[in-house]
Design a protein around this motif. Sequence first.
Motif, PDB file in Angstrom:
ATOM      1  N   LEU A 138       0.696  -1.218  -0.071  1.00 38.10           N
ATOM      2  CA  LEU A 138       0.090  -0.081   0.029  1.00 38.10           C
ATOM      3  C   LEU A 138       0.779   1.256   0.117  1.00 38.10           C
ATOM      4  O   LEU A 138       1.802   1.089   0.456  1.00 38.10           O
ATOM      5  CB  LEU A 138      -0.791   0.135   1.230  1.00 38.10           C
ATOM      6  CG  LEU A 138      -1.682  -1.432   1.304  1.00 38.10           C
ATOM      7  CD1 LEU A 138      -2.721  -1.227   2.523  1.00 38.10           C
ATOM      8  CD2 LEU A 138      -2.714  -1.473   0.168  1.00 38.10           C
ATOM      9  N   GLY A 139       0.220   2.375  -0.470  1.00 36.59           N
ATOM     10  CA  GLY A 139       1.181   3.443  -0.630  1.00 36.59           C
ATOM     11  C   GLY A 139       0.930   4.108  -1.876  1.00 36.59           C
ATOM     12  O   GLY A 139       0.123   3.671  -2.808  1.00 36.59           O
ATOM     13  N   LYS A 140       2.044   5.159  -2.286  1.00 36.40           N
ATOM     14  CA  LYS A 140       2.057   5.842  -3.697  1.00 36.40           C
ATOM     15  C   LYS A 140       2.329   4.849  -4.664  1.00 36.40           C
ATOM     16  O   LYS A 140       3.256   3.980  -4.499  1.00 36.40           O
ATOM     17  CB  LYS A 140       3.101   7.040  -3.416  1.00 36.40           C
ATOM     18  CG  LYS A 140       2.997   8.010  -4.839  1.00 36.40           C
ATOM     19  CD  LYS A 140       3.873   8.968  -4.686  1.00 36.40           C
ATOM     20  CE  LYS A 140       4.019   9.923  -5.482  1.00 36.40           C
ATOM     21  NZ  LYS A 140       4.871  10.797  -5.427  1.00 36.40           N
ATOM     22  N   ILE A 141       1.500   5.003  -5.960  1.00 34.59           N
ATOM     23  CA  ILE A 141       1.920   3.890  -7.063  1.00 34.59           C
ATOM     24  C   ILE A 141       2.909   4.808  -7.962  1.00 34.59           C
ATOM     25  O   ILE A 141       2.415   6.070  -8.309  1.00 34.59           O
ATOM     26  CB  ILE A 141       0.684   3.704  -7.754  1.00 34.59           C
ATOM     27  CG1 ILE A 141      -0.164   2.904  -6.829  1.00 34.59           C
ATOM     28  CG2 ILE A 141       0.972   3.165  -9.029  1.00 34.59           C
ATOM     29  CD1 ILE A 141      -1.591   2.703  -7.306  1.00 34.59           C
ATOM     30  N   ARG A 142       4.386   4.461  -7.916  1.00 33.87           N
ATOM     31  CA  ARG A 142       5.074   5.092  -8.937  1.00 33.87           C
ATOM     32  C   ARG A 142       5.367   4.759 -10.361  1.00 33.87           C
ATOM     33  O   ARG A 142       6.068   5.275 -10.929  1.00 33.87           O
ATOM     34  CB  ARG A 142       6.554   4.947  -7.965  1.00 33.87           C
ATOM     35  CG  ARG A 142       6.282   5.481  -6.585  1.00 33.87           C
ATOM     36  CD  ARG A 142       7.713   5.421  -6.046  1.00 33.87           C
ATOM     37  NE  ARG A 142       7.414   5.666  -4.571  1.00 33.87           N
ATOM     38  CZ  ARG A 142       7.469   7.086  -4.187  1.00 33.87           C
ATOM     39  NH1 ARG A 142       7.738   8.032  -4.939  1.00 33.87           N
ATOM     40  NH2 ARG A 142       7.264   7.488  -2.902  1.00 33.87           N
ATOM     41  N   GLN A 143       4.663   3.521 -10.630  1.00 32.90           N
ATOM     42  CA  GLN A 143       4.965   3.161 -12.091  1.00 32.90           C
ATOM     43  C   GLN A 143       3.860   2.088 -12.409  1.00 32.90           C
ATOM     44  O   GLN A 143       3.097   1.436 -11.630  1.00 32.90           O
ATOM     45  CB  GLN A 143       6.284   2.310 -12.269  1.00 32.90           C
ATOM     46  CG  GLN A 143       6.276   1.044 -11.308  1.00 32.90           C
ATOM     47  CD  GLN A 143       7.722   0.438 -11.481  1.00 32.90           C
ATOM     48  OE1 GLN A 143       8.675   1.084 -12.319  1.00 32.90           O
ATOM     49  NE2 GLN A 143       7.896  -0.666 -10.839  1.00 32.90           N
ATOM     50  N   GLY A 144       3.691   1.937 -13.842  1.00 29.93           N
ATOM     51  CA  GLY A 144       2.739   0.961 -14.150  1.00 29.93           C
ATOM     52  C   GLY A 144       1.551   1.807 -14.949  1.00 29.93           C
ATOM     53  O   GLY A 144       1.431   3.081 -15.017  1.00 29.93           O
ATOM     54  N   GLU A 145       0.845   1.005 -15.974  1.00 32.58           N
ATOM     55  CA  GLU A 145      -0.284   1.517 -16.547  1.00 32.58           C
ATOM     56  C   GLU A 145      -1.609   1.269 -15.881  1.00 32.58           C
ATOM     57  O   GLU A 145      -1.747   0.318 -15.427  1.00 32.58           O
ATOM     58  CB  GLU A 145      -0.289   0.639 -18.006  1.00 32.58           C
ATOM     59  CG  GLU A 145      -1.381   1.282 -19.182  1.00 32.58           C
ATOM     60  CD  GLU A 145      -1.040   2.600 -19.411  1.00 32.58           C
ATOM     61  OE1 GLU A 145       0.098   2.815 -19.464  1.00 32.58           O
ATOM     62  OE2 GLU A 145      -1.858   3.145 -20.130  1.00 32.58           O
TER      63      GLU A 145
END
Length: 240
Positions: A138-145
């Motif tokens: 859980l937390g900030k999503i930094r990469q990915g589509e």
Amino acid sequence: MVDVTRKYVIPGELVSEGKYKHSLNVFRVEDKYYSTRVGMAEITPDSVRVIPLAGPYIPRVDDLVIGKIVDYSAFAWEVDINSCFYAYLPAQNVFGRDYSPARNELTQKFAVGDLIAAKVMAFDRTRDPLLSLSGPGLGKIRQGEVVKISPTKVPRVIGKKGSMIRAVEMGTNCRLTVAQNGLIVISGPTEGILKAISALRLIEKEAHVADLTQKVQTLLSVKVDEKSESESESDGEKEE
């Protein structure tokens, strides 16, 4: 292969009579089960359920959600979770019990536009959903589509014991994070991401058909365990 009877139903329509261990989107009057949604009813020897054809995301405690920070105050971030309700992430949940508006700046952690993965820790009729970042992943999503699908189709994407999502990951060399609010983060090579998106669109479009797992396998040229496959066709929504 589990025997499954399917039919389209509307709210209030009789789905089946008998004694079932599991039920979803139905209500019971004595031994009769009636639909609460417009959708596809599935009746097996021990379960009866209705898969909604469409519908909004209604938060539930412990749901994994992917949300976008849309605003903040001195004490919390406001998060769009693809629902008719905005959710709130308390600052104390991120900074700890010693959080002080005079000492801590919320934008040090999350800014407007950031995506986060979070759990719904509280929600009822008296207050908007409260989110928590306590937990692995859980937390900030930094990469990915990020791909958005109908929240009602999420159980089909997951499948029985994760069988469908495993098939997509095996066939694309990607990692998928599937949230109950219909948002999915795909991480991996570009070609794999494109294949995963095609598979997700197929699942969303044909969530009600019986041989969906086979169609996904054919699309991705991958083979999954036959037992898991048959179970997922008959029981996928229990993973919701």
